[in-house]
Design a protein around this motif. Structure first.
Motif, PDB file in Angstrom:
ATOM      1  N   ARG A  22      17.796  -1.249   5.188  1.00 13.41           N
ATOM      2  CA  ARG A  22      17.383  -1.764   3.872  1.00 13.41           C
ATOM      3  C   ARG A  22      18.148  -1.084   2.739  1.00 13.41           C
ATOM      4  N   HIS A 345      -3.765   1.515   5.539  1.00 17.84           N
ATOM      5  CA  HIS A 345      -3.516   1.107   6.917  1.00 17.84           C
ATOM      6  C   HIS A 345      -2.115   1.567   7.344  1.00 17.84           C
ATOM      7  N   HIS A 347       0.133   0.214   9.038  1.00 19.67           N
ATOM      8  CA  HIS A 347       1.199  -0.786   8.897  1.00 19.67           C
ATOM      9  C   HIS A 347       1.711  -0.879   7.468  1.00 19.67           C
ATOM     10  N   ASP A 348       0.815  -0.656   6.500  1.00 18.95           N
ATOM     11  CA  ASP A 348       1.265  -0.641   5.110  1.00 18.95           C
ATOM     12  C   ASP A 348       2.128   0.591   4.853  1.00 18.95           C
ATOM     13  N   THR A 351       5.535  -0.131   6.323  1.00 16.50           N
ATOM     14  CA  THR A 351       6.349  -1.046   5.520  1.00 16.50           C
ATOM     15  C   THR A 351       6.931  -0.339   4.302  1.00 16.50           C
ATOM     16  N   VAL A 352       6.115   0.484   3.636  1.00 13.00           N
ATOM     17  CA  VAL A 352       6.627   1.208   2.457  1.00 13.00           C
ATOM     18  C   VAL A 352       7.762   2.145   2.888  1.00 13.00           C
ATOM     19  N   THR A 355      11.058   0.384   3.557  1.00  9.32           N
ATOM     20  CA  THR A 355      11.880   0.084   2.370  1.00  9.32           C
ATOM     21  C   THR A 355      12.612   1.326   1.873  1.00  9.32           C
ATOM     22  N   ASN A 377      -8.082   2.754  14.751  1.00  6.70           N
ATOM     23  CA  ASN A 377      -7.350   1.665  15.405  1.00  6.70           C
ATOM     24  C   ASN A 377      -5.903   2.037  15.640  1.00  6.70           C
ATOM     25  N   LYS A 402       4.710   8.196  -2.295  1.00  2.14           N
ATOM     26  CA  LYS A 402       4.834   6.867  -2.897  1.00  2.14           C
ATOM     27  C   LYS A 402       3.743   5.928  -2.344  1.00  2.14           C
ATOM     28  N   ILE A 406       0.948   3.892  -4.496  1.00  2.00           N
ATOM     29  CA  ILE A 406       0.752   2.437  -4.478  1.00  2.00           C
ATOM     30  C   ILE A 406      -0.683   2.067  -4.085  1.00  2.00           C
ATOM     31  N   PHE A 407      -1.171   2.740  -3.058  1.00  2.00           N
ATOM     32  CA  PHE A 407      -2.464   2.312  -2.501  1.00  2.00           C
ATOM     33  C   PHE A 407      -3.638   3.190  -2.930  1.00  2.00           C
ATOM     34  N   GLY A 408      -3.322   4.351  -3.530  1.00  2.00           N
ATOM     35  CA  GLY A 408      -4.369   5.334  -3.820  1.00  2.00           C
ATOM     36  C   GLY A 408      -5.375   4.849  -4.856  1.00  2.00           C
TER      37      GLY A 408
END
Lengths: 408, 150
Positions: A22, A345, A347-348, A351-352, A355, A377, A402, A406-408
């Motif tokens: 990427r 999660h 998977h998130d 993905t981050v 990138t 899980n 990061k 984003i998710f915090g």
């Protein structure tokens, strides 16, 4: 001839490490899934296909004889790598999974019977669970599981208690792929042997991090995959003690594993060929030999020291993230960093980091019972190899900050 | 970073943190369970259909930001739609998230659901975005099958 440890120089041996993902420099932290290959392995593979290729064992022509010799010479390299006593104890298979299936189906089916027990641990990869479940269904044996504690350490007393007069086989992981825990396999083997029980060690995650000496461990079987040891995919090794391998029936029937065939009776080849039916991954095995040669040029203790320091550094850096909870905190562990982040999660996270050019693994790591044990899980797992650097750990840490942002 | 912003748009992050229509549904006529073995994500979907119209739908389960937000936005989008309209919307949604980057997407009728167009850049995440929709499809077609046997 070992070279002094020079990380920058060593990284140049691995062309993949200079790639981008990427648009960012690749940071490869998924070494527990598979390792990258040094140039010498890639070159050996292509050279064999380009100018040396022929099938092995049967050709009377020179090319075939040379290919046979190259293939068989790797058996000796593996013997030396594992400190086995004879190359006859080295069986080439497709990978750890096939090695375990071979033992379950050949040794298990011929030696175990209804009511016998097979003991594994709570931290096994699916490949050291499912082959035994299949065997249990086939013959009416029972699978037992030795438990671990919340750190991901096997409970020795509990393991010993599970060794019953009915226990006829023990199959244990050397290093957990999901947690990094190093099991005291030598001790476990001694406990089993004191009761006359044979032991298989799943060494898939161990061979790239620890020196392995099958005679010192005193294991009966040892399984690992070449692709997790900087070799090609599609090649694995089953080490088996001669006394056990000899009487075992073949796992698969076909060419190359026989001495003579008539429609009435087939005479099987001797070990290890008895277990290698059909044309194997010839080029893969030969290139794996190049990987072993390459590893022999490196300073093993220096690599181990570097990895241990890197693990310590990474653990400290990631520990500073308040939302992070470790999964797998065994005192004795390899460079596996498995964790969950509160409210995010895996998977998130994956993905981050993707990138950012960072390759890690998010999921259950083919160890769903381990996930169940911790009530989750999936985890995020960064797994290191000797070619990883502190700078890469810093980028991982920044990437995780990061994620939290984003998710915090 | 632009890919990432495209994927995790504010709407998606908002819905993943506080999903709408989350919980049990009274008087459900259709239920479906979706499972993604890759990550262990699970969704339990309950739907109340009357005269072919989706009166209400709610979901439970755990998943990543994409799958949770997708389920949440789906439940909003399908309220009051007919089952046939819902299936048609699924088809459009699926087309959108699987259209290669650079190619135009047909976003008519998708409205708010277009926030998921960024998933195209991350093919491995398409399953996350479509899990709720597949579950919906199974839930409504399962009942039609049951209806046949009766």
């Amino acid at each position: 001839m070992t070279q002094p440890f020079d990380l920058a120089r060593l990284r140049q041996d691995f062309p993949m490490l200079a790639q981008t993902m990427r648009g960012k420099p690749l940071i490869y932290l998924d070494n527990a899934a598979s390792t990258q290959k040094p140039q010498v392995v890639i070159e050996r593979l292509t050279k064999f296909y380009r100018s040396e290729y022929a099938n092995i064992h049967r050709g009377v022509y020179e090319l075939s004889q040379n290919a046979t010799q190259a293939y068989e010479s790797v058996r000796e390299k593996v013997k030396n790598f594992l400190h086995a006593s004879s190359e006859r104890e080295i069986v080439f298979v497709r990978g750890t999974t096939e090695a375990i299936n071979l033992v379950a189906q050949s040794y298990g089916r011929s030696k175990l019977k209804v009511g016998d027990e097979i003991l594994i641990t709570a931290m096994e990869h699916h490949s050291n669970i499912v082959p035994w479940q299949l065997l249990c269904e086939q013959i009416g044996a029972v699978l037992r599981v030795a438990p671990m504690n919340q750190n991901g350490e096997l409970l020795l007393d509990e393991f010993e208690k599970k060794l019953s007069p009915k226990t006829k086989f023990v199959s244990i992981v050397h290093v957990s792929n999901a947690l990094g825990s190093i099991n005291p396999v030598k001790k476990l083997i001694a406990l089993a042997h004191a009761r006359g029980i044979p032991v298989l060690v799943d060494g898939a995650q161990a061979v790239s991090h620890l020196p392995v000496d099958v005679q010192d461990l005193d294991c009966d079987f040892y399984a690992f995959s070449a692709h997790k040891l900087f070799g090609p995919s599609g090649v694995g090794v089953l080490y088996g003690r001669t006394e056990l391998l000899n009487p075992m029936p073949p796992y698969q029937g076909g060419g190359d594993m026989i001495l003579s065939v008539t429609f009435e009776k087939t005479l099987f080849h001797e070990i290890p060929h008895k277990f290698e039916a059909g044309t194997p991954d010839i080029a893969g095995v030969i290139a794996f030999g190049a990987a072993l040669d390459y590893l022999a040029t490196l300073d093993g203790p220096a690599l181990q020291k570097h990895e241990a320091e890197l693990l310590e550094y990474a653990t400290k850096q990631l520990d500073a993230i308040p939302q992070l909870r470790w999964i797998g905190t065994a005192k004795e562990k390899t460079s596996v960093l498995s964790f969950v982040l509160d409210g995010v999660h895996p998977h998130d996270i994956g993905t981050v980091l993707d990138t950012e050019g960072i390759a890690i693994r998010a999921g259950h790591h083919c160890a769903q019972p381990v996930m169940d044990f911790f009530g989750i899980n999936a985890t995020t797992r960064a797994s290191l190899a000797f070619y990883n650097t502190r700078e890469e750990i810093d980028r991982l840490t920044a990437g995780l900050h990061k994620v939290v942002e984003i998710f915090g | 970073m632009s890919d990432l912003r495209e994927l995790y748009q504010e709407v998606i992050l908002g819905h993943s943190k506080s999903p709408r229509n989350f919980g049990k549904l009274e008087g459900a006529t259709h239920t479906g369970v979706g499972f993604n073995p890759l990550c262990g994500d699970k969704i339990h979907l309950q739907i109340r259909v009357r005269d072919g119209v989706i009166e209400a739908l709610r979901f439970e389960g755990s998943g990543c930001a994409i799958s949770t937000a997708s389920a949440s936005l789906m439940t909003e989008a399908l309220q009051g739609k007919t089952v046939a309209e819902a299936e048609a919307l699924f088809k459009k949604f699926h087309e959108m998230v699987t259209t290669p980057m650079g190619q135009p997407i047909d976003d008519a009728a998708l409205n708010k659901l277009t926030v998921f167009s960024g998933v195209r850049e991350f093919p491995v995440r398409v399953k996350c975005a479509t899990l709720a929709w597949h579950t919906l499809h199974n839930a409504v077609s399962e009942t039609s099958e049951t209806a046949k046997t009766e």
